[in-house]
Design a protein around this motif. Structure first.
Motif, short mmCIF file in Angstrom:
data_model
loop_
_atom_site.label_atom_id
_atom_site.label_comp_id
_atom_site.label_asym_id
_atom_site.label_seq_id
_atom_site.Cartn_x
_atom_site.Cartn_y
_atom_site.Cartn_z
N VAL A 241 0.75 -1.18 -0.09
CA VAL A 241 0.08 0.04 0.09
C VAL A 241 0.91 1.17 0.07
O VAL A 241 0.68 2.08 -0.74
CB VAL A 241 -0.80 0.08 1.23
N LEU A 244 2.29 1.67 -3.40
CA LEU A 244 1.17 2.47 -4.33
C LEU A 244 1.25 3.93 -4.00
O LEU A 244 1.03 4.61 -5.23
CB LEU A 244 -0.10 1.72 -3.96
N HIS A 245 1.14 4.34 -2.70
CA HIS A 245 0.80 5.60 -2.67
C HIS A 245 2.02 6.59 -2.88
O HIS A 245 1.90 7.54 -3.40
CB HIS A 245 0.68 5.74 -1.06
N GLN A 271 -6.89 -0.60 4.17
CA GLN A 271 -5.50 -0.10 4.38
C GLN A 271 -5.32 0.84 3.65
O GLN A 271 -4.70 2.09 3.81
CB GLN A 271 -4.39 -1.09 4.20
N SER A 272 -5.67 0.97 2.05
CA SER A 272 -5.50 1.98 1.23
C SER A 272 -6.24 3.04 1.36
O SER A 272 -5.68 4.26 1.29
CB SER A 272 -5.85 1.31 -0.23
N GLU A 273 -7.55 2.92 1.68
CA GLU A 273 -8.39 3.98 2.25
C GLU A 273 -7.87 4.81 3.31
O GLU A 273 -8.01 6.10 3.53
CB GLU A 273 -9.69 3.75 2.20
N ARG A 275 -4.74 4.98 3.98
CA ARG A 275 -3.48 5.87 3.62
C ARG A 275 -4.10 7.02 2.70
O ARG A 275 -3.24 7.90 2.38
CB ARG A 275 -2.81 4.68 2.86
N LEU A 277 -6.07 6.81 -0.15
CA LEU A 277 -6.31 6.51 -1.60
C LEU A 277 -7.80 6.09 -1.72
O LEU A 277 -8.31 6.04 -0.73
CB LEU A 277 -5.49 5.04 -1.95
N CYS A 279 -10.75 3.53 -3.31
CA CYS A 279 -10.70 2.29 -4.06
C CYS A 279 -12.21 1.69 -4.43
O CYS A 279 -13.17 2.22 -4.10
CB CYS A 279 -10.59 1.07 -3.07
N VAL A 314 -7.79 1.82 -7.92
CA VAL A 314 -7.19 2.71 -6.77
C VAL A 314 -7.04 3.90 -7.28
O VAL A 314 -6.15 3.63 -8.40
CB VAL A 314 -6.11 1.92 -5.98
N LYS A 316 -5.77 8.14 -6.61
CA LYS A 316 -5.00 9.03 -5.75
C LYS A 316 -5.54 10.26 -5.79
O LYS A 316 -5.08 11.09 -7.11
CB LYS A 316 -3.42 9.05 -5.75
#
Length: 317
Positions: A241, A244-245, A271-273, A275, A277, A279, A314, A316
């Motif tokens: 993650v 990716l960020h 976890q992505s959201e 951070r 991001l 989804c 995903v 940003k």
């Protein structure tokens, strides 16, 4: 059709908590799937030192059971390039192809002719060195069916394994600005370096070692990132993650393809959201892939939870 295996029931509008789904013999199914994966690695370890690696349709491979039959392979009688250096000659070469409508897409892929030592398989995940998994198969198909997503874009593939197949299809057919394909395993990167010599691409294309937990070597960010089945290990998900960020440009798009695999995919989204991001989880993202899934639901060895690749878009902000 056994409805108990259709865990992605459309009547739920694609919203379903897989942890609440009861499977008959669920524990045994998980054990069987794990045994099949490790059987591939064990076979590589026990094979004679000069034997070929597992082919994409090896009978012990989980991929044979769960293949969506989108890729076709043909062994090539000679290496498909003029520079027959050692890196080229010590590999067995295949043509991987897929068709969308009347259009065919092909990539030459080399398989290492050496087996894997225990040292190769320990430490960093090396499963991508063994065969093509369904998520990579479907991501490659989806990329070729949606080439406009990559037009005039800088593209990065993360965790591409021994072939970086999706990234190389993009590099050959999408007219991107640049394509960089990466993996965290040196054996994978070496193999892809050989593959690059035996294909022609429509844009500058390169391969490099990239381990998600390490500090980035460059501040360069990418318009599009693609990744297939990189959520398998819980302890690596945070680093993935973060990667990716770090590498996704503001306003960029990442296409992450992976099976639900219990709560693994949902943990990645959370976890992505967290951070920052955004989804979007897509289940019916391509009609051909969906039709193949519906056919596979009738097979005893097929399990949506571990075999059907789901697409997560995903972005940003």
């Amino acid at each position: 059709m056994d409805q108990s295996k259709d865990i992605l029931d459309l009547s739920q509008n694609y919203r379903i908590d897989l942890d609440q789904v009861s499977f008959v013999g669920k524990t045994n199914e998980k054990k069987k799937a794990a045994r099949r994966r490790w059987a591939i690695l064990a076979k590589a370890l026990k094979s004679p030192s000069g034997s070929q690696p597992s082919s994409p349709t090896d009978e012990v491979s989980v991929r044979r059971i769960s293949s969506f039959m989108l890729l076709k392979t043909r062994e090539l009688p000679v290496p498909p390039c003029s520079d027959l250096n050692e890196q080229i000659c010590k590999r067995v070469w295949f043509e991987y192809s897929l068709s969308i409508g009347q259009t065919s897409f092909t990539i030459n892929v080399g398989h290492r002719t050496r087996t894997f030592s225990a040292e190769d398989l320990m430490g960093f995940n090396n499963t991508g060195n063994v065969c093509i998994w369904p998520s990579e198969e479907t991501l490659s198909y989806y990329a070729c069916a949606n080439l406009g997503l990559f037009l005039d874009r800088n593209v990065l593939e993360l965790g591409g394994g021994m072939s970086c197949l999706a990234g190389l299809f993009i590099a050959k057919y999408a007219a991107s600005t640049t394509v960089l394909v990466t993996d965290g395993n040196r054996n994978s990167v070496d193999n892809v370096q050989a593959i690059l010599q035996c294909n022609t691409f429509s844009c500058p294309t390169s391969c490099s070692l990239l381990k998600w937990g390490e500090a980035p070597r460059t501040a360069l960010q990418y318009d599009v990132i693609v990744s297939a089945d990189c959520l398998f290990f819980d302890d690596a998900r945070h680093d993935f993650v973060e990667c990716l960020h770090q590498y996704l440009a503001p306003g960029g798009l990442a296409l992450v393809m992976a099976p639900q695999r219990g709560s693994t995919l949902d943990h990645f989204i959370i976890q992505s959201e967290t951070r920052g991001l955004k989804c979007k989880k897509l289940i019916r993202y391509d009609e051909t892939v969906w039709d193949r899934r519906m056919q596979l639901l009738n097979q005893d060895e097929y399990n949506d939870n571990i075999h059907y690749p789901i697409l997560v878009e995903v972005t940003k902000p």
